[in-house]
Design an enzyme around this catalytic site. Sequence first.
Site, mmCIF file in Angstrom:
data_model
loop_
_atom_site.group_PDB
_atom_site.id
_atom_site.type_symbol
_atom_site.label_atom_id
_atom_site.label_comp_id
_atom_site.label_asym_id
_atom_site.label_seq_id
_atom_site.Cartn_x
_atom_site.Cartn_y
_atom_site.Cartn_z
ATOM 1 N N ARG A 167 -10.217 4.549 -12.817
ATOM 2 C CA ARG A 167 -9.750 5.005 -11.506
ATOM 3 C C ARG A 167 -10.181 6.438 -11.159
ATOM 4 O O ARG A 167 -10.573 6.692 -10.012
ATOM 5 C CB ARG A 167 -8.231 4.877 -11.390
ATOM 6 C CG ARG A 167 -7.751 3.433 -11.419
ATOM 7 C CD ARG A 167 -6.263 3.314 -11.136
ATOM 8 N NE ARG A 167 -5.993 3.476 -9.729
ATOM 9 C CZ ARG A 167 -5.434 4.543 -9.189
ATOM 10 N NH1 ARG A 167 -5.070 5.573 -9.957
ATOM 11 N NH2 ARG A 167 -5.218 4.627 -7.898
ATOM 12 N N CYS A 195 -21.512 6.825 -22.329
ATOM 13 C CA CYS A 195 -22.846 7.437 -22.248
ATOM 14 C C CYS A 195 -23.222 7.880 -20.839
ATOM 15 O O CYS A 195 -24.358 8.289 -20.603
ATOM 16 C CB CYS A 195 -23.896 6.467 -22.789
ATOM 17 S SG CYS A 195 -23.997 4.926 -21.852
ATOM 18 N N TYR A 219 -3.758 -0.962 -11.736
ATOM 19 C CA TYR A 219 -5.218 -0.932 -11.636
ATOM 20 C C TYR A 219 -5.858 -0.072 -12.722
ATOM 21 O O TYR A 219 -6.832 0.632 -12.493
ATOM 22 C CB TYR A 219 -5.646 -0.440 -10.240
ATOM 23 C CG TYR A 219 -5.028 -1.262 -9.152
ATOM 24 C CD1 TYR A 219 -5.537 -2.524 -8.836
ATOM 25 C CD2 TYR A 219 -3.905 -0.817 -8.458
ATOM 26 C CE1 TYR A 219 -4.938 -3.309 -7.857
ATOM 27 C CE2 TYR A 219 -3.307 -1.599 -7.484
ATOM 28 C CZ TYR A 219 -3.832 -2.844 -7.189
ATOM 29 O OH TYR A 219 -3.242 -3.616 -6.231
ATOM 30 N N GLY A 238 2.280 -3.786 -5.379
ATOM 31 C CA GLY A 238 1.716 -3.794 -6.724
ATOM 32 C C GLY A 238 1.889 -2.422 -7.338
ATOM 33 O O GLY A 238 2.719 -2.200 -8.207
ATOM 34 N N TYR A 272 -12.217 5.959 -7.866
ATOM 35 C CA TYR A 272 -11.480 6.350 -6.668
ATOM 36 C C TYR A 272 -11.335 7.856 -6.493
ATOM 37 O O TYR A 272 -10.879 8.307 -5.456
ATOM 38 C CB TYR A 272 -10.053 5.787 -6.713
ATOM 39 C CG TYR A 272 -9.922 4.293 -6.656
ATOM 40 C CD1 TYR A 272 -10.664 3.525 -5.768
ATOM 41 C CD2 TYR A 272 -9.019 3.635 -7.479
ATOM 42 C CE1 TYR A 272 -10.517 2.158 -5.702
ATOM 43 C CE2 TYR A 272 -8.847 2.260 -7.421
ATOM 44 C CZ TYR A 272 -9.602 1.521 -6.534
ATOM 45 O OH TYR A 272 -9.443 0.167 -6.468
ATOM 46 N N GLY A 325 0.797 -1.224 0.000
ATOM 47 C CA GLY A 325 0.000 0.000 0.000
ATOM 48 C C GLY A 325 0.821 1.262 0.000
ATOM 49 O O GLY A 325 0.323 2.338 0.357
#
Length: 413
Positions: A298, A328, A356, A261, A302, A218
């Site tokens: 994203r 749309c 991501y 990641g 997010y 993280g």
Amino acid sequence: MEYGDLLKIAKTYGDPVYVYDSEKIISQFQRLTHAFGSVKKLKLNYAAKALSNITILRLMNNLGSGLDTVSIQEVKLGLLAGFKPESIIFTPNGVSLEEIEAAAALGVRINIDNLSILEQFGSKHPDIPVCIRINPHVMAGGNSKISVGHIDSKFGISIHQIPHLLRIVELTNMNINGIHMHTGSDILDIDVFLYASEILFETAKNFKNLDFIDFGSGFKVPYKEGDIETNIEELGKKLSSRFNSFCKQYGKELTLAFEPGKFLVSEAGFFLAKVNVVKQTTSTVFASIDSGFNHLIRPMFYGSNHEIINISNPKGKERYYSIVGYICETDTFGSNRRINEISEGDILCFRNAGAYCFTMASNYNSRFRPPEVLWHNGKAILIRERETFEDLIKNQVDVKDLFPTQREKVVAK
């Protein structure tokens, strides 16, 4: 990579297109390894969900990384990419016992995050070593959707349930070989991370045969110039010292594991898309691109901030634009951004598009997913082809007999 290289890639492979710089991935891996250089046993398990292209997985394997997986499909991708089963850890959430058993049958390491499955698995397979995911009840992360270690999170076994957990282990006589946590993504305050680590150390004392402690990941990366990021070097110094001290107290050299990641691949990624329309309204200038949240969700999901650069006109006068897509629904990538003057046909570059991004892409509006290109040793290498209409309908079953068209009815007569 230079802007000219990206423009050539867009011209060669079309747009939109994802591009990944292998040199950045390698440097990030080395930076994290060096930060924890004082730990005798360190294992970085790349989080496949961030970017699961098999060529990227092969690159990680080549660097000596392990693999963190969350589905049986990611496990199989990892095996196909050349990872040894023992280098793969399976850390799912809310999956069936059958899926966990299928992963165990492939020889990968198992990480279980709930008491129900732990008891079932331990009762049936007491000889298979299991890692346990703990919820430390620590709020961390840059967004509620990626803060996964708090008290109301669906992830992990609550620290308040440790007595129950120990009872299950005792009754099943199962082998617990690892303890794991993941508090969330985009962690800035390393003291919060260290605080959660102390909870993990305290939990680890309950188990006498551990091989590793997995601290999740993280770590925050910068998303724009001057942006703050996790101080990996300071975290490495402090956590390594504490980890080495714990190992002496525990009486065994354990492996310190992470599952990075975003830290490894985010900054290596670029998403390129062409401007279809520049539209002036009473208060806003919209630049509508040949893409949408079907390719990069994203910012909408997010609220993430991806720096947007007009690589077709990098020295042009800056103006304010809202960058939007062709979906749309409202799919705004950035509102009122200062960007070098945009004209229709220009190529815009979205930075930090390695993690991501493609992995969360879809075929919404029946659009094709874009190609992926790896920039390696100064060359562009295609690692995923652009989808076609045939790909879109490949698995659909057209039951014509049920609902024939008017034309088909006439032909049938």
